[in-house]
Design a protein around this motif. Structure first.
Motif, PDB file in Angstrom:
ATOM      1  N   THR A 314       0.837  -1.203   0.000  1.00 22.77           N
ATOM      2  CA  THR A 314       0.000   0.000   0.000  1.00 22.77           C
ATOM      3  C   THR A 314       0.872   1.253   0.000  1.00 22.77           C
ATOM      4  N   SER A 319      -3.103  -0.119  -5.055  1.00 20.19           N
ATOM      5  CA  SER A 319      -4.436  -0.168  -4.452  1.00 20.19           C
ATOM      6  C   SER A 319      -4.719  -1.570  -3.910  1.00 20.19           C
ATOM      7  N   LYS A 320      -5.680  -1.658  -2.984  1.00 13.50           N
ATOM      8  CA  LYS A 320      -6.005  -2.957  -2.391  1.00 13.50           C
ATOM      9  C   LYS A 320      -6.495  -3.945  -3.447  1.00 13.50           C
ATOM     10  N   LYS A 321      -7.250  -3.433  -4.416  1.00 13.76           N
ATOM     11  CA  LYS A 321      -7.745  -4.306  -5.476  1.00 13.76           C
ATOM     12  C   LYS A 321      -6.589  -4.894  -6.277  1.00 13.76           C
TER      13      LYS A 321
END
Length: 486
Positions: A314, A319-321
């Motif tokens: 991060t 991004s987390k996706k």
């Protein structure tokens, strides 16, 4: 020399045994009088300076957290729920400090250099020690851990007190000296035991396709493996993997690579980790079979360990996706040391002038490579060939896979053929994907045909044309050449 019966023997044990995790019988307390603190230091021959050398507070704190995770995981392996295990560990602060002190002595050089141990290094040192304590103290292990370094009170446990419930097979574990734990475990799977007399879970695993020699290798490293319950541990895990879609033929390989999976709780550990990765990072449920084959040890990692890797990605701006996609392609990142692997590797590419975020998104496995053995060697090769650091950074950013290839078996032969083709060096900067193509099946045949037709295309155009398009152009060119001869 003064003596005192008030000094509990665990202090003596701590001083005399702290220097290593050797497999020995552990007298946790003795009723008799003991020599005073200083006297026993001299008698044991232990250098007091070993315990007094300064260690960075941040390193000790991190090691204590890791030791806490290993202890929690171990208790869960023995049947305690996640909540109860956490409650026990919360009351075991002095025992955790004891484990950290042992790690300090065992890896003193690393500690003094301010370098953290990896989770696997800590587990490999602590787990056999905890197994030895379990073998000697059985159900009394929890009381011993919570009251360390003092002996537990000799009273019956309160009705609500957690009990270390073992599987039926584990309950058969004899009260052994710690010296004999591994031999006793190995005896259960030795060559002298007839196949029909092997433990039920061993017979089951052999029928599943796991070689007996590999089972012995597992038992040698993890003695408790020979006492696991077939019905409560092994079979539920295998059936769960089959339901996920893991091919039955691949399960023996998964268990051999990560035998600790057989001891964890499906509901409290494995399923919860899967749920977290699905809900928080968007891991595709359909990808679990591939993920398990690639890195089965991910389910033995602590939540803190997983979160540290996610936080690192991060911080890089991923991004987390996208992190979910990165981990799907290379779950091994979760098991890498943040300070020894991930951060140094990212810093290395950043120092070259490359966009690390782009590199990781295109080729996440590059974070798991060794700087000295892989990355620096490749960089020096291209520097020697006359490329600037800026050009190398452009090459790695365009084709990160380049740094995952073998220098001697892949890059060097293709470099030599590249030189023979007479292209300018800049062609590789524009098209570093050249090194990811087959030399014998694509590069040489296409170059030979192009040359035979009297053509001179750019390297990228020559090698990126589809087979159909390439054949069509070559056929048209051949026909033109034939008609010109007529």
């Amino acid at each position: 020399m003064t003596t005192s019966s008030a000094i509990p023997s665990p202090h003596l044990f701590f001083l005399r045994k702290i220097a290593c995790f050797s497999i020995i019988r552990i007298p946790l307390w003795l009723p008799a009088k003991v020599e005073c603190f200083q006297g026993k230091l001299v008698e044991s021959g232990l250098d007091r300076s070993l315990c007094l050398k300064p260690v960075a507070a941040t390193v000790l704190t991190t090691m204590k957290k890791e030791a806490k995770d290993v202890l929690t995981f171990f208790l869960e392996q023995q049947g305690l729920s996640n909540i109860v295990a956490a409650m026990v560990v919360k009351k075991s602060d002095q025992f955790l400090e004891h484990l950290v002190s042992k790690l300090h002595i065992l890896h003193e050089t690393r500690f003094l250099a301010g370098r953290e141990l990896t989770t696997s290094e800590i587990r490999e040192a602590v787990s056999p020690y905890l197994e030895a304590l379990l073998a000697e103290h059985g159900d009394a292990l929890i009381d011993m851990i919570q009251h360390f370094p003092h002996p537990p009170p000799e009273v019956e446990s309160a009705p609500w007190a957690p009990s270390l419930k073992l599987d039926q097979d584990q309950e058969k574990l004899p009260i052994l000296t710690i010296d004999s734990i591994r031999p006793k475990a190995m005896a259960r799977v030795s060559e002298s035991v007839r196949v029909e007399d092997l433990p039920p879970h061993v017979i089951y695993l052999i029928e599943l396709g796991l070689d007996l020699e590999k089972i012995r290798a597992i038992t040698r490293k993890f003695p408790s493996f020979s006492y696991y319950s077939l019905e409560r541990k092994i079979k539920p895990l295998v059936e769960f993997f089959l339901e996920l879609g893991v091919p039955e033929s691949d399960i023996p390989r998964v268990l051999y690579r990560s035998p600790q999976l057989c001891g964890i709780s499906l509901s409290e550990n494995l399923i919860q980790t899967m749920k977290y990765l699905e809900d928080e990072l968007g891991i595709d449920k359909q990808k679990w079979p591939k993920l398990i084959l690639r890195f089965p040890a991910m389910f033995t990692l602590s939540r803190r360990k997983i979160n540290s890797a996610v936080s690192f990605l991060t911080e890089m701006g991923i991004s987390k996706k996208t992190i979910g996609k990165v981990l799907t392609r290379c779950p091994n990142i979760l098991g890498c040391s943040l300070e020894d692997n991930l951060r140094p590797t990212a810093k290395y590419f950043s120092s070259m002038g490359a966009d690390v975020t782009v590199i990781v998104q295109r080729c996440p496995q590059i974070l798991t490579l060794s700087i000295e053995s892989n990355l620096r060697t490749m960089t020096e090769f291209f520097l020697e060939k006359g490329y600037s650091m800026k050009e190398i950074a452009m090459m790695i950013q365009r084709s990160p896979l380049l740094y995952t290839f073998s220098l001697s078996k892949n890059v060097l032969p293709k470099w030599e053929f590249f030189v023979s083709m007479g292209y300018a060096r800049s062609e590789l900067v524009k098209f570093p994907h050249y090194f990811s193509l087959s030399l014998e099946r694509r590069i040489k045949p296409r170059y030979a045909l192009m040359k035979a037709c009297g053509l001179r295309w750019s390297l990228g155009y020559l090698l990126t044309l589809t087979d159909i398009r390439f054949d069509k152009i070559m056929k048209a060119k051949m026909e033109m050449m034939e008609s010109s001869y007529c």
